[in-house]
Scaffold this active site. Structure first.
Site, PDB file in Angstrom:
ATOM      1  N   ASP A 509       0.835  -1.195   0.000  1.00 16.39           N
ATOM      2  CA  ASP A 509       0.000   0.000   0.000  1.00 16.39           C
ATOM      3  C   ASP A 509       0.876   1.253   0.000  1.00 16.39           C
ATOM      4  OD1 ASP A 509      -2.542   1.478   0.401  1.00 16.39           O
ATOM      5  OD2 ASP A 509      -1.570   2.027   2.290  1.00 16.39           O
ATOM      6  N   HIS A 512       4.725   4.080  -3.356  1.00 18.45           N
ATOM      7  CA  HIS A 512       5.590   5.175  -3.792  1.00 18.45           C
ATOM      8  C   HIS A 512       6.035   6.059  -2.637  1.00 18.45           C
ATOM      9  CE1 HIS A 512       1.364   6.307  -4.028  1.00 18.45           C
ATOM     10  NE2 HIS A 512       1.739   7.518  -3.683  1.00 18.45           N
ATOM     11  N   ASP A 610      -9.970   1.920  -4.495  1.00 16.05           N
ATOM     12  CA  ASP A 610      -9.889   3.247  -3.891  1.00 16.05           C
ATOM     13  C   ASP A 610     -10.114   4.353  -4.915  1.00 16.05           C
ATOM     14  OD1 ASP A 610      -7.577   2.666  -5.216  1.00 16.05           O
ATOM     15  OD2 ASP A 610      -6.241   3.018  -3.528  1.00 16.05           O
TER      16      ASP A 610
END
Length: 1530
Positions: A509, A512, A610
């Site tokens: 999750d 980045h 999401d």
């Protein structure tokens, strides 16, 4: 270079080889990798050196490699170094895991994956999970992604975890306390009984703000104690919070700002409050300023005691306060004292210096103030932008009035204390026991560098309010290593171990924003427990290169991609093409091939969990076709629970608290808590998922995407072994059909092949089941829609297709035209397509015959019931009967050679011609097309359009007799099958047939050569092919006839006369200019090339025939320069005869019983100098040799026959006078004059404009150094023969004795000179040359050297002259590479130390990338660019006059390197090994050129510094030969 941005992804069990690039060959290179050695565990920081293997020997590094047998999944780093550089470059490899499922533990291919995401908190009690998860199973998914199963934080976000180690207690029903054990058991049950793999998220970069452990260990977050650089941002955050409170309490009403923000005026009022009330109050600039009064006073004190006497050099330095207190910054007093120096010790001077400093500090403080104003401007913009999104934007949440629950902006820091005033808050940051609990929240920064930690010092994200903040989560502070925050690393390691123990994979999750070194560490921990860990991630770096850095360093298996990122159907189709698969009709790639970088393997989802709901952004009708487009992608595919049920809103990971419906086959559409196949598009998704898994498992890995119109996308998946296809036609509905006008007419489709069945046809339809009403308990979808679907029906039964007509596209391709009647928006139809039965059979037969070349063709192969006789014999057996002369015809022959037979190389209109008529011409082009699958190339287009190229290949061979014709028949029979398969498949199978034939031909060729070639490296073999390339037999014999008494002379029937004629192989000088007719054979070129191309390669018979054929042309004691088939010969070169003698010597010494050639009969075409061509007698070769030596000793002096423009239109009259003699004192062969050029540097001026016509650029008259060396070699050899006779010990003594009996004076030259009989022994001649060489050729470092005749001309010392006794003495002293030839053939002439230094000078001045400069660059007439077309008034360059005055010729480099190797041995092992590495490094450039050249040759010359010269032969015999000789010497 280090290349972490390049993805090199591999499967388990692959073998990875590291090979040396051209710049590294010849160097001591060491490759290190952290891939574990056998029996060892992986440690990211432990590297092992790999061992090099050189299976073909030591002559070069072209086949040298080190290897890894990839048996462990993960990310592995490698680096290499050479010399003193430990790390010269490197990168990463990603080894994909192997996933397994089912009771049989079968392999689930990555491209088979169909995944569905579940919000774990919506699954309810663990006991209810099977009923809710069964929806995934019944919908055809084989992988489930769970959001985190841990205890959630206060916000209830799926990704804000209060405790990473404990299972969410909500999963346990009353009276039970489920643990990870029960979760693991369920996961195993799903895997074994349902064939479903489970993965879950790991969240490493934040924890819930209310996590109990973060309160006990606040050092795990960024607080004001361990991160004091955030103090100013915290102050601003508190001030903005109190602004929220004031807005909620209507305290800004007088400024036009209420709690309800509704318009631009309110936004302006917010800015006014910030600039008038907030920013001035907190004075953030003070955290970065200097206390001027205190600083100046300290400076004054220091000045009183230590006055500096030097001017300042470095300027004033400001030291940032490490605690970031107001006015805490300090001045580096040393820099102040150096910068502000009073001119004396007087109080006034000191005062002036202090004032000077004061003024500078005021400037610095002002700069900080201005900098903070910029930060505050950005902060104000970000705050207002956030308000616009949250309260005004249509696509935002529209939060309503500002309250303490919904503040104006999300707070950036936790504040776990009682709320008071701002004045009460601020002192707390100086109280460590409180300040340690002010923890920075996490979030993301738009457009930021993801590799930068935005909470670390140096970042202004928090002060500029650029963070899109997650107010429920605290950003974790790991530091650089576990020792920096032991509790946090240990805690997260346990979390990782729990996850890896129970789940097959993880989704990273917020990948980045996760520190790379943390993710690396945790994934290493996970892979210890689960070596085949499946890792997926969604990245938002904004850069594919940055995405790839995460993929390579973390070993991410699949990157999440989303169809919702496409704005239209065209872009959606493009994503399918981009994310996987080869093009339909792709070429078969070799098993051993370069590992080229790829894009990250994709997990292509119709929507992620999401992101916004597609129904809201597109239409409900698009759910099915877009999902079908995704399912046709050749990669992982998937969706999110709720998409298939057509839930018309985003299922929020934060706010959603309802449960997913359960599976009930009997459920009614109106039942919100249950679903079945009639719900939404579930029935369609089941069919699509099954089709997706079947396509991947059965090898349908070729993809074609056709944009039929603006809304219709057709995706083809093709299996390259069976050539079955599945074509899905999807009509998207980005706009609601009820409100948008779609085209009524649907374009027809043309599908090549035979449609076997309609796999599925489906569309979204309305139904009478009520309208959507959001259920309070269950996440329900829209009951008013369902899917109408038919599966596995015949085309005639289709409700979508109106008509399907069969048409023919040529004789070999059948196409079905599809006319649609009901392909409405929201519809999908998928066809299973096979080739036409006849075409399918023919493809199978082709594959059957290709099995002899590779077992990879076995799938899909079929036996032919009527196999042509020629195909019953393996091609290797047929080719074994070919001679190497035949191989020249099969593989090579340039256009001019082909034209001699009345043909030419194949030409593609509007493109170009192939370089060769043989297979190499095609294969050179295909070598560029094949790896890139460039099916749009003109060659592929030509093959699809017609059979012309196919017929050309076979027809040029079929017309020949013998084995060559048999090969042509074999190809023709194979092509008969090829012509009748669909045209789009012809390029790949044509290539497969040619590759098989070509590789078989190469194997056969090398097996007919010497053991040196057979056991040699790839480089050696490529060079050895030059022997075949240059050695051929044309339509007309290029060589004079040999004696009928000679055995094994090849014969053929003349196709015109029907008479028997000799057909000996001759050597072309170069391609394409010197390959045919009278310009094919040149004496000098032939014998410079003969050792490498014929003797080294083991072609002894052809070498013998060429030597004897040229012996027959001896005239005046010379052999011809231009052979001209023996009839048009020109005897205008002084060196060819000596190269011929050198080759005879090499033949005698290297060929078994080679000395027997000396008694082979020679057919003399010119027994006397004035004879016409004839064949009166057949003396033995030894007599011809003796004659050549005698004539030189007597003195050769004649005028060329037919002198004048007839034979040379440029030469002046004096140039036709040929002289070659032996100097009585030195023994040197000398000759020539300033009007001719008798050596290889033979450029004759051609320009009237430049007035160089008839003037040789390089006459090299006198004694040319290489001729002296060659003559010395010949004389020495004859002396050695004499000694062997006297010793009576040589194995060939009978031959030598017979020579003596035949001619007792063979070793003594008897001739008349000025009426006297002169007697000279070879021993005497040999001694003279040896005694006089260095006296006359070496340019000594001694300026008073008595042997130096022209000291005024010496401009370089320690070199060897290019000639001796030239008519222009300056030319003797020019530095050229010719002395290297003498060093190789007669090394005894040279003093070792002098030779070595001279070679060093040549290396420094003459060595180029591929060749040797033909003249010293320091010479005034040097010009390194050869342009034969240039005609100007420049004497030195017009019409290519500088041919040998600088351009870099390749063949001399062979002699330079051989000389280096010879003399290096004299200096010992270390010097020799260094030289070997130098040689390998230099030759690596030749290897690269040879490999990349479409001619598969080495050029005649290059321009300066290796630049391409368009006037050079593309492939030159002596260039290839001399390089091959170097490798032979090594």
């Amino acid at each position: 270079q280090s290349q972490p941005h390049l993805i090199r992804q591999l499967l388990l069990s692959f073998e990875l080889q590291f090979r040396l690039g051209p710049t590294l060959q010849g160097k001591h290179v060491c490759v290190h990798t952290n891939y574990p050695a056998p029996g060892k565990h992986f440690d990211r920081h432990t590297f092992q050196a790999l061992d090099w293997h050189n299976p073909m020997g030591r002559e070069d590094d072209s086949d040298k490699f080190c290897t890894l047998d990839l048996q462990i999944a993960g990310s592995y780093q490698y680096y290499f170094g050479h010399g003193h550089e430990e790390k010269s470059g490197g990168g990463y490899i990603v080894v994909d895991p192997v996933l397994r499922a089912g009771s049989d533990n079968h392999h689930v291919h990555l491209d088979c994956i169909t995944i569905q995401t579940y919000l774990s908190k919506c699954l309810g009690h663990l006991d209810d999970w099977p009923a809710r998860l069964r929806v995934a199973k019944e919908s055809g998914y084989n992988m489930i992604h769970f959001t985190p199963l841990q205890t959630l934080g206060k916000s209830r976000s799926c990704y804000s975890l209060a405790d990473q180690l404990s299972l969410n207690p909500e999963f346990s029903p009353p009276g039970k306390n489920y643990t990870w054990t029960e979760v693991g058991e369920l996961v195993q049950k799903l895997k074994k009984e349902w064939n479903m793999i489970c993965i879950t998220d790991v969240v490493y970069n934040h924890t819930a703000a209310n996590s109990p452990w973060i309160k006990e260990h606040p050092e795990c977050g960024y607080n004001l104690v361990n991160s004091p650089h955030l103090r100013s941002a915290w102050v601003l955050d508190r001030a903005i919070w109190h602004m929220t409170c004031n807005m909620a309490d209507a305290k800004y009403a007088a400024m036009g700002l209420d709690a309800q923000v509704q318009n631009q005026g309110h936004l302006n009022a917010i800015r006014n409050v910030l600039w008038e009330q907030v920013f001035p109050k907190v004075k953030l600039w003070e955290f970065f300023q200097v206390k001027i009064e205190n600083t100046v006073e300290e400076f004054r004190t220091l000045l009183s005691f230590s006055l500096q006497n030097t001017e300042g050099k470095q300027g004033l330095k400001i030291i940032q306060d490490p605690k970031f207190r107001r006015f805490g910054n300090k001045v580096d007093m040393d820099s102040a004292l150096e910068t502000f120096v009073p001119h004396s010790r007087s109080p006034q001077a000191i005062l002036e210096a202090c004032n000077w400093l004061w003024g500078r500090l005021e400037e610095i403080n002002k700069e900080q103030y201005q900098q903070m104003l910029h930060h505050q401007e950005q902060a104000a913009n970000c705050i207002v932008g956030n308000v616009v999104y949250e309260r005004l934007a249509d696509h935002g949440p529209k939060l309503g009035p500002v309250t303490r629950k919904d503040p104006i902006v999300t707070r950036y820091f936790t504040f776990p204390f009682e709320e008071k005033s701002l004045e009460d808050d601020l002192p707390m940051m100086d109280q460590p026991d409180k300040a340690r609990h002010f923890l920075a929240h996490n979030g993301w920064v738009m457009g930021d560098d993801p590799l930068r930690n935005f909470a670390e010092p140096g970042s202004n994200v928090y002060i500029r309010r650029e963070l899109i903040c997650w107010g429920d989560s605290v950003k974790l502070r790991y530091g650089n290593k576990p020792e920096d925050c032991p509790y946090l690393w240990a805690h997260m390691q346990k979390y990782t171990e729990i996850t890896a123990k129970h789940f097959a994979g993880v989704r990273l999750d917020n990948c980045h924003s996760t520190p790379l070194h943390v993710a690396e560490y945790m994934l290493d921990v996970a892979r210890v427990l689960r070596p085949s860990l499946y890792v997926v991630a969604e990245l938002f770096t904004g850069s594919e290169d940055l995405d790839n850095v995460f993929v390579t360093k973390l070993g991410i298996t699949s990157l999440i991609r989303e169809a919702m990122s496409a704005g239209d159907s065209h872009e959606e189709g493009r994503l399918v093409y981009r994310y996987g698969g080869e093009p339909v009709g792709a070429f078969v790639q070799p098993s051993l091939r370069p590992l080229v970088p790829s894009i990250a393997h994709a997990m292509f989802l119709d929507v992620t969990h999401d992101n916004e709901c597609p129904i809201q952004l597109r239409s409900a009708y698009d759910s099915l076709p877009s999902s079908a487009i995704v399912s046709m992608a050749c990669c992982c595919s998937g969706s999110t629970r709720g998409y298939d049920e057509m839930v018309p809103h985003q299922i929020s990971v934060v706010k959603e608290e309802r449960f997913y419906p359960k599976w009930n086959p009997e459920a009614k559409a109106s039942s919100p808590g249950e679903v079945n196949l009639k719900t939404g598009i579930i029935a369609g998704k089941l069919a699509l998922n099954k089709m997706h898994q079947e396509l991947a498992s059965k090898g349908f890995n070729q993809v074609y995407v056709d944009q039929v119109d603006e809304d219709i996308v057709a995706v083809t998946r093709h299996c390259p072994s069976t050539h079955q296809s599945v074509v899905a036609v999807c009509r998207t509905a980005f706009h609601n059909p009820k409100h948008h006008q779609y085209r009524k007419e649907v374009p027809p489709m043309f599908i090549p092949g035979k449609i076997e069945e309609v796999i599925l046809e489906a569309r979204i339809i309305d139904r009478q089941a009520g309208t959507y009403k959001k259920c309070e308990k269950y996440i329900n979808g829209m009951p008013e829609y369902t899917v109408e679907i038919n599966e596995h029906i015949q085309l005639k039964d289709s409700g979508v297709v109106k008509h399907a007509g069969v048409t023919s596209k040529g004789s070999s391709e059948f196409v079905q035209e599809i006319i649609f009647k009901c392909l409405t928006p929201g519809s999908v139809i998928a066809f299973r397509v096979s080739l036409d039965p006849k075409a399918q059979e023919l493809v199978g037969v082709i594959r059957h015959h290709l099995i002899q070349f590779s077992p990879k063709y076995k799938p899909g192969s079929l036996l032919d019931q009527h196999t042509p006789t020629i195909l019953e014999t393996p091609l290797a057996e047929i080719m074994s009967k070919l001679t190497l002369g035949d191989m020249n015809m099969l593989l090579f022959r340039c256009d001019s050679e082909e034209q001699e037979d009345g043909g030419g190389c194949y030409n593609i209109p509007s493109w170009t011609s192939f370089k060769y008529g043989g297979l190499q011409g095609l294969l050179s082009v295909m070598a560029d097309i094949r790896p890139k699958n460039d099916l749009g190339h003109p060659v592929c287009d030509n093959l699809r359009q017609g059979d012309w190229m196919i017929d050309y290949v076979s027809n040029r061979l079929v017309c020949h007799s013998g084995a060559l014709g048999e090969v042509g028949k074999w190809l023709k029979a194979m092509f008969q099958y090829l012509k009748h398969i669909p045209r789009y498949l012809i390029p790949c199978y044509f290539d497969a047939i040619l590759v098989g034939a070509y590789t078989t031909a190469l194997d056969t060729t090398f097996n007919k050569m010497s053991s040196f070639v057979q056991n040699g490296s790839t480089f050696v073999k490529l060079l050895a092919l030059g022997s075949v390339q240059m050695g051929g037999v044309g339509s007309f014999p290029a060589l004079p006839p040999l004696s009928l008494e000679l055995p094994d002379v090849p014969y053929r029937l003349n196709k015109d006369t029907g008479k028997k004629e000799q057909c000996c192989v001759s050597l072309a000088a170069g391609l394409p200019h010197f390959s045919s007719g009278i310009f094919r054979c040149w004496g000098r070129d032939t014998f410079i090339a003969l050792r490498g191309l014929m003797l080294v390669t083991g072609r002894h018979l052809e070498a013998r025939n060429i030597i004897l054929a040229f012996a027959g042309t001896l005239r005046h004691g010379l052999i011809p320069n231009l052979l001209g088939e023996g009839i048009c010969a020109r005897y205008n070169c002084r060196d060819a005869v000596w190269w011929w003698l050198q080759c005879i010597q090499e033949y005698c010494t290297s060929v078994p019983e080679g000395i027997a050639i000396l008694r082979c009969p020679v057919v003399r075409m010119y027994p006397r100098d004035d004879s016409e061509p004839q064949a009166p007698g057949t003396p033995p070769l030894c007599d011809v040799i003796h004659e050549a030596m005698t004539r030189h000793m007597q003195g050769i002096d004649f005028r060329e026959r037919n002198a004048g423009p007839k034979i040379d239109m440029h030469m002046k009259d004096e140039g036709f006078n040929v002289v070659a003699k032996v100097h009585r004192d030195t023994g040197f062969v000398y000759g020539g004059n300033r009007f001719n050029c008798g050596t290889w540097m033979d450029k004759m001026g051609e320009s009237d404009k430049a007035r160089n016509k008839g003037m040789p650029a390089t006459p090299r008259d006198g004694s040319a150094v290489e001729i002296v060396g060659l003559s010395k070699s010949a004389v020495r050899w004859l002396v050695d023969l004499h000694k062997k006779v006297l010793a009576y010990t040589h194995i060939d003594i009978d031959i030598i004795v017979s020579l003596i009996r035949h001619n007792e004076t063979f070793f003594i030259l008897l001739f008349s000179l000025a009426g006297k009989e002169v007697k000279v022994s070879y021993e005497e001649w040999n001694h003279k040359i040896l005694a006089n060489f260095e006296k006359n050729f070496y340019v000594s470092h001694d300026e008073k050297d008595p042997n130096e005749k022209h000291p005024d001309l010496v401009h370089k010392r320690g070199i060897y002259k290019d000639s001796h006794g030239a008519s222009s003495p300056w030319c003797d002293y020019q530095l050229r590479p010719n002395f290297c030839i003498a060093m190789v053939v007669a090394p005894e002439l040279f003093t070792v130390e002098r030779a070595w230094k001279a070679l060093g000078m040549a290396e420094k001045k003459l060595l180029g990338p591929l060749g040797m400069k033909t003249l010293d660059p320091d010479d005034m007439v040097y010009c390194g660019v050869y342009d034969n077309a240039l005609d100007n008034d420049n004497y030195n360059v017009a019409r290519g006059f500088n041919y040998h005055q600088g351009p870099e010729w390749l063949w001399p480099i062979g002699y330079f390197l051989r000389a280096k190797l010879y003399f290096a041995k004299k200096f010992g092992k270390e010097t020799y090994e260094q030289t070997v590495y130098l040689v390998k490094s230099i030759l690596s450039q030749h290897y690269v050129h040879l490999e990349r050249s479409s001619w598969k040759g080495l050029p005649e010359l290059t321009n300066e510094n290796g630049q391409y010269c368009p006037f050079s032969c593309e492939s030159q015999a002596w260039s290839i030969s001399t390089v091959l000789e170097v490798l032979h010497d090594i």
